[in-house]
Write an enzyme that holds these catalytic residues in place. Structure first.
Site, PDB file in Angstrom:
ATOM      1  N   PHE A 174       1.194   5.157   0.833  1.00  0.00           N
ATOM      2  CA  PHE A 174       0.504   6.247   1.691  1.00  0.00           C
ATOM      3  C   PHE A 174       1.227   7.477   1.431  1.00  0.00           C
ATOM      4  O   PHE A 174       2.435   7.687   1.054  1.00  0.00           O
ATOM      5  CB  PHE A 174       0.752   5.955   2.998  1.00  0.00           C
ATOM      6  N   THR A 206       0.742  -1.122   0.028  1.00  0.00           N
ATOM      7  CA  THR A 206       0.007  -0.121  -0.052  1.00  0.00           C
ATOM      8  C   THR A 206       0.734   1.302   0.024  1.00  0.00           C
ATOM      9  O   THR A 206       1.822   1.167   0.610  1.00  0.00           O
ATOM     10  CB  THR A 206      -0.872  -0.038   1.065  1.00  0.00           C
TER      11      THR A 206
END
Ligand code: PEP
Ligand code: MN
Length: 669
Positions: free
Chosen positions: A274, A272
């Protein structure tokens, strides 16, 4: 027992020394950046990093430590040092106390990403969890937090639209990014058999990312919950051993749950990304590799997006992301989110943005920030001087008739179409460029232990990719056919453990999609070189394809097989000469080394040689490999086995580990 206690306490004191040494090293990294700053020296000195790693590997070896362990540990240490040097240049030292807002509660993945990003300043950073993404933005806008952390995209679930929509209205700048591997754990009250779990709680996205694992559990229900870390608290409070949660290992530790199974995500490469947001943009030192993000809208006219993108192309700007979102209240009109490599402080970028302003109807620069993708250092391996010579170009008139343009049906594979060599990058390994790449591993994956041993040895000897067949094309239906998807899981696990991309064969079009979830390179075997439906299917996948030459195929047939893959949209084809069938029976096949310089001239595609299937006997493999190396391919693929006598397929041609080590020394010395 006493002995055990004594050894444990010695281990504790060794760990203590490791911690102290890490802290000392980090302090020195702080001093070095001040010295570099003074001299205007760049942050990364790759030559020094390479030498450092090579020395450590050599010294580690003399103390019985594996090269791969040293490499992994020091990659982390070097990365941490670069991270703190970059943060220093970004002036994050001020303000003294940093308040960081994230969405979720303690133990959430966002918080872990924040801790990773602000690692060098953890003692001066306070993390506050809030309920929604919007509240993260509000906290920073209202001055309740200095930084906000938002997830923007995940490699399996895709973009997080809500965050993109927030970015367009927020009065904030992007000042950093953090890419984090998301490793989901199944957490429970007690160590119980997985089959006794009846309900699993987690955030819907986490459940979706582990769908395959969850669906294999009998009589078990997946229940969506507001947040992964909250699901952990729920399971803890219910105190029922048939309940479980999916969350990070840290969340389990924090709230007192046990890890029942690690790495349960369906896609092993689950990352992921960010963003770190702040009220004001940062100016980033030009020595730091940078990314810039912007949001733009173009007029509702034909070609307007193309014009804007062409402009960026003209300034040689490399886009790393292009995402579109509908503009609220304006049906069928879109905002475009663009990330590119570069820093607004560079003249070239500033000029491009100036021009872009007049080619767009709105343009908002979200900020320039250090790109998190930091290339890992690899210890230098020198290829023998003259080892991979460029083939001498031959005068036009001497070309054989078969190569004359009018007879050649393939187009995309042809060098006439694309004069530059194609370089295919597989998880950082470049195939087709100047480096000579070695793929090695067993003919077939036979057990977890066998493939782990091979992976470890391949890594130790400097091989770059791990091969292993899971679906085997066997001449007899009664021979071992491979372990199928179970084998693929073992291969993927070994590849992950030793940081080696994996190569495996696909036999049927329906396996292409599930196999490509795990495999980094799909192999098409010699027997399938003209299986046109299989070629088209791998052509629709986005994995590089290692295409073996059929044992009765001409160069033209070989290149036309590649053309099928290219024509279906996949431009990442690696050709592999593996011997052809002739009248000769002394070798399993006849290695056609003449094909290598010919292919190098006819095509831009990377070319590898497989001496194992050509030789059929292990003692011939090393000499054939060395001969192959001399005629200029981009690499080799060889079969090895920890115990060739017991191999379930192709044992007679599998190299003993020591033979492989000898080959690698002779190639790379
Ligand atoms: C293999 O690589 O194990 C294999 C089956 O190769 P080929 O298709 O070249 O026979
Ligand atoms: Mn084989």
């Amino acid at each position: 027992m006493d002995d055990l206690e004594k050894i444990r306490s010695e281990i504790n004191s060794v760990d203590e020394r490791i911690l102290e040494a890490l802290a000392d090293r980090r302090k020195l990294a702080g001093q070095i950046i001040e010295a570099k700053d003074h001299l205007g020296a760049p942050i990364r000195d790759s030559l020094r990093e390479e030498q450092l790693l090579a020395n450590l590997i050599a010294r580690g070896r003399s103390q019985g430590l594996d090269a791969h362990l040293i490499t992994r540990v020091f990659h982390e240490i070097i990365d941490d040092s670069i991270r703190s040097q970059q943060l220093h240049l970004l002036d994050y030292g001020k303000p003294d106390l940093k308040r960081v807002a994230f969405q979720g509660i303690e133990g959430a993945y966002s918080e872990l990403a924040g801790r990773k990003y602000f690692a060098p300043y953890l003692d001066k950073t306070v993390f506050t969890g809030v309920g929604t993404f919007e509240q993260v933005v509000d906290a920073v806008e209202d001055g309740d937090a200095d930084y906000g952390l938002l997830p923007v995209e995940n490699t399996s679930a895709g973009s997080i639209n809500e965050v993109y929509d927030l970015l367009s209205c927020a009065q904030l700048s992007i000042v950093g990014e953090e890419v984090m591997r998301i490793e989901h754990c199944l957490l429970g009250m007690e160590d119980v058999a997985l089959s006794s779990i009846r309900q699993i709680y987690s955030h819907p996205r986490a459940l979706a990312e582990c769908m395959k694992f969850v669906s294999k559990l009998p009589n078990c229900q997946a229940i969506p919950y507001a947040e992964a870390a909250m699901a952990v608290i729920k399971v803890r409070d219910e105190k029922d051993p048939v309940l479980a949660a999916i969350a990070s290992e840290e969340a389990g530790r924090l709230y007192g749950l046990k890890v029942l199974r690690r790495n349960i995500e369906d896609q092993p490469n689950n990352y992921t990304r960010f963003l770190v947001l702040a009220k004001k943009p940062v100016s980033v030192d030009q020595r730091i590799p940078c990314k810039t993000s912007l949001i733009m809208a173009t007029s509702h006219e034909e070609g307007s997006l193309l014009k804007a993108l062409t402009l960026l192309h003209r300034y040689k700007i490399n886009l790393s992301k292009l995402e579109s979102r509908p503009i609220p209240g304006m049906p069928f009109q879109y905002l475009f989110y663009i990330d590119f490599e570069g820093n607004t402080a560079e003249d070239r970028i500033a000029q491009a943005l100036e021009k872009l302003r007049s080619a767009t109807t709105s343009l908002k620069v979200l900020g320039s920030y250090p790109a998190q993708h930091r290339a890992k250092t690899s210890p230098k391996i020198e290829v023998l001087a003259g080892g991979s010579p460029e083939p001498e170009p031959e005068p036009e008139a001497t070309k054989p008739a078969a190569e004359k343009k009018e007879k050649v049906a393939y187009k995309l594979a042809s060098r006439d179409r694309k004069p530059d060599d194609t370089i295919i990058t597989v998880r950082g390994v470049r195939i087709g460029g100047p480096d000579f790449v070695v793929i090695a591993g067993p003919c077939a994956v036979e057990s977890r232990e066998q493939i782990r041993k091979c992976a470890r040895y391949v890594k130790e000897c400097g091989g770059q990719l791990l091969r292993g067949g899971c679906f085997k094309p066997r001449t007899s239906p009664y021979s071992f056919q491979g372990l199928g998807f179970d084998g693929l899981e073992m291969l993927a696990e070994a590849g992950r453990e030793y940081d080696l991309p994996i190569v495996t064969e696909v036999l049927s079009p329906s396996d292409v999609e599930p196999v490509s979830r795990f495999a980094d390179v799909l192999q098409i075997g010699a027997r399938n070189m003209q299986n046109f439906s299989l070629l088209s299917e791998v052509g629709r996948s986005n994995r590089p394809v290692l295409l073996k030459r059929g044992m009765m195929s001409t160069m033209e047939e070989f290149l036309n097989a590649a053309e099928y893959i290219l024509d279906s949209g996949n431009h990442q084809v690696i050709l592999c000469e593996r011997g052809i069938r002739t009248f000769e029976t002394a070798t399993r096949n006849t290695l056609d080394l003449g094909s290598i310089p010919i292919l190098r001239r006819l095509t831009h595609l990377p070319i590898m040689v497989d001496p194992s299937h050509a030789a059929g006997k292990r003692d011939l493999v090393v000499p054939l490999a060395l001969a192959a190396h001399a005629v200029g391919p981009h690499g080799l693929i060889v079969e090895i086995h920890p115990d060739p006598e017991k191999a379930l397929s192709d044992g007679p041609q599998a190299l003993y580990f020591h033979q492989f080590a000898d080959l690698m020394r002779r190639i790379y010395q």
